[in-house]
Design a protein around this motif. Structure first.
Motif, PDB file in Angstrom:
ATOM      1  N   GLY A  60       0.850  -1.183   0.000  1.00 15.45           N
ATOM      2  CA  GLY A  60       0.000   0.000   0.000  1.00 15.45           C
ATOM      3  C   GLY A  60       0.883   1.230   0.000  1.00 15.45           C
ATOM      4  N   GLN A  61       0.855   2.010  -1.086  1.00 15.56           N
ATOM      5  CA  GLN A  61       1.634   3.251  -1.181  1.00 15.56           C
ATOM      6  C   GLN A  61       1.145   4.213  -0.123  1.00 15.56           C
ATOM      7  OE1 GLN A  61       4.211   4.046  -3.415  1.00 15.56           O
ATOM      8  NE2 GLN A  61       4.447   5.831  -2.108  1.00 15.56           N
ATOM      9  N   THR A 109       0.878   7.810   2.121  1.00 14.24           N
ATOM     10  CA  THR A 109       0.914   9.269   2.105  1.00 14.24           C
ATOM     11  C   THR A 109       0.670   9.736   3.527  1.00 14.24           C
ATOM     12  OG1 THR A 109       0.004   9.353  -0.138  1.00 14.24           O
ATOM     13  CG2 THR A 109      -0.110  11.376   1.160  1.00 14.24           C
ATOM     14  N   ASN A 154      -9.607  -0.170  -2.311  1.00  8.16           N
ATOM     15  CA  ASN A 154      -8.148  -0.056  -2.422  1.00  8.16           C
ATOM     16  C   ASN A 154      -7.532   1.087  -1.626  1.00  8.16           C
ATOM     17  OD1 ASN A 154      -7.815  -2.249  -4.301  1.00  8.16           O
ATOM     18  ND2 ASN A 154      -8.810  -0.939  -5.799  1.00  8.16           N
ATOM     19  N   THR A 155      -8.322   1.825  -0.850  1.00  9.27           N
ATOM     20  CA  THR A 155      -7.808   2.990  -0.126  1.00  9.27           C
ATOM     21  C   THR A 155      -8.142   2.876   1.352  1.00  9.27           C
ATOM     22  OG1 THR A 155      -8.202   4.329  -2.089  1.00  9.27           O
ATOM     23  CG2 THR A 155      -7.753   5.512  -0.037  1.00  9.27           C
ATOM     24  N   LEU A 175      -2.663   7.782   4.466  1.00  6.78           N
ATOM     25  CA  LEU A 175      -3.448   7.064   3.481  1.00  6.78           C
ATOM     26  C   LEU A 175      -2.606   5.934   2.939  1.00  6.78           C
ATOM     27  CD1 LEU A 175      -5.106   9.862   1.313  1.00  6.78           C
ATOM     28  CD2 LEU A 175      -6.266   8.264   2.825  1.00  6.78           C
ATOM     29  N   GLN A 232      -2.713   3.429  -0.432  1.00  9.65           N
ATOM     30  CA  GLN A 232      -3.368   3.163  -1.709  1.00  9.65           C
ATOM     31  C   GLN A 232      -2.853   1.854  -2.245  1.00  9.65           C
ATOM     32  OE1 GLN A 232      -5.828   5.112  -3.315  1.00  9.65           O
ATOM     33  NE2 GLN A 232      -5.966   3.216  -4.480  1.00  9.65           N
ATOM     34  N   ASN A 274      -2.830  -0.861  -5.158  1.00  6.99           N
ATOM     35  CA  ASN A 274      -3.090  -0.834  -6.593  1.00  6.99           C
ATOM     36  C   ASN A 274      -3.426  -2.202  -7.133  1.00  6.99           C
ATOM     37  OD1 ASN A 274      -2.611   1.921  -6.900  1.00  6.99           O
ATOM     38  ND2 ASN A 274      -0.413   1.578  -6.914  1.00  6.99           N
TER      39      ASN A 274
END
Length: 132
Positions: A11-12, A14, A103-104, A125, A127, A129
């Motif tokens: 999960g990217q 932020t 997905n978030t 957050l 994200q 993909n």
């Protein structure tokens, strides 16, 4: 309520630190967010769905958090518990994560010592993909 499943994989991340309308807080927050973005890239939920690693400097660290569900109002949330981490300084960190969509995820960062828990103002957050 029922807890929405959390995806596995990367999960990217932020970081969102102290959202505020005050200009001086926004400047500090922007500098902090930039530093955090450079250091922390996100979290990888392992295939077992019960453990994770943080990605720091594009590598995995040894945080080795445990994931558990907590039912509550609405959809409940996931708790990311670092108390058994091999990295002593992160053992007091406790994240609470809610899925916003498939997905978030939105997380809040807490410090926990025994039964005492305090929100420290950090949000993040994740994200993912991938489709589930």
């Amino acid at each position: 309520g029922k807890v929405t499943p959390i995806p596995t994989g990367f999960g990217q991340g932020t970081a969102i630190f102290y959202p505020s309308q005050r200009p001086w807080v926004r400047r500090i927050s922007k500098a902090h967010d930039g530093l955090v973005r450079w250091v922390w890239q996100g979290k990888t939920i392992r295939n077992d769905g019960e453990t994770l690693d943080n990605r720091i400097f594009s590598r995995f660290n040894a945080a080795d958090a445990r994931i558990r569900k907590e039912d509550g109002p609405g959809n409940g949330h996931w708790v990311l518990d670092y108390s058994r981490s091999r990295l002593f300084p992160v053992r007091i960190v406790h994240d609470e994560v809610r899925m916003l969509d498939d997905n978030t995820a939105l997380g809040k960062v807490f410090i926990r010592v025994g039964s005492w828990k305090r929100f420290i103002g950090g949000h993040f957050l994740l994200q993912f993909n991938q489709s589930r």
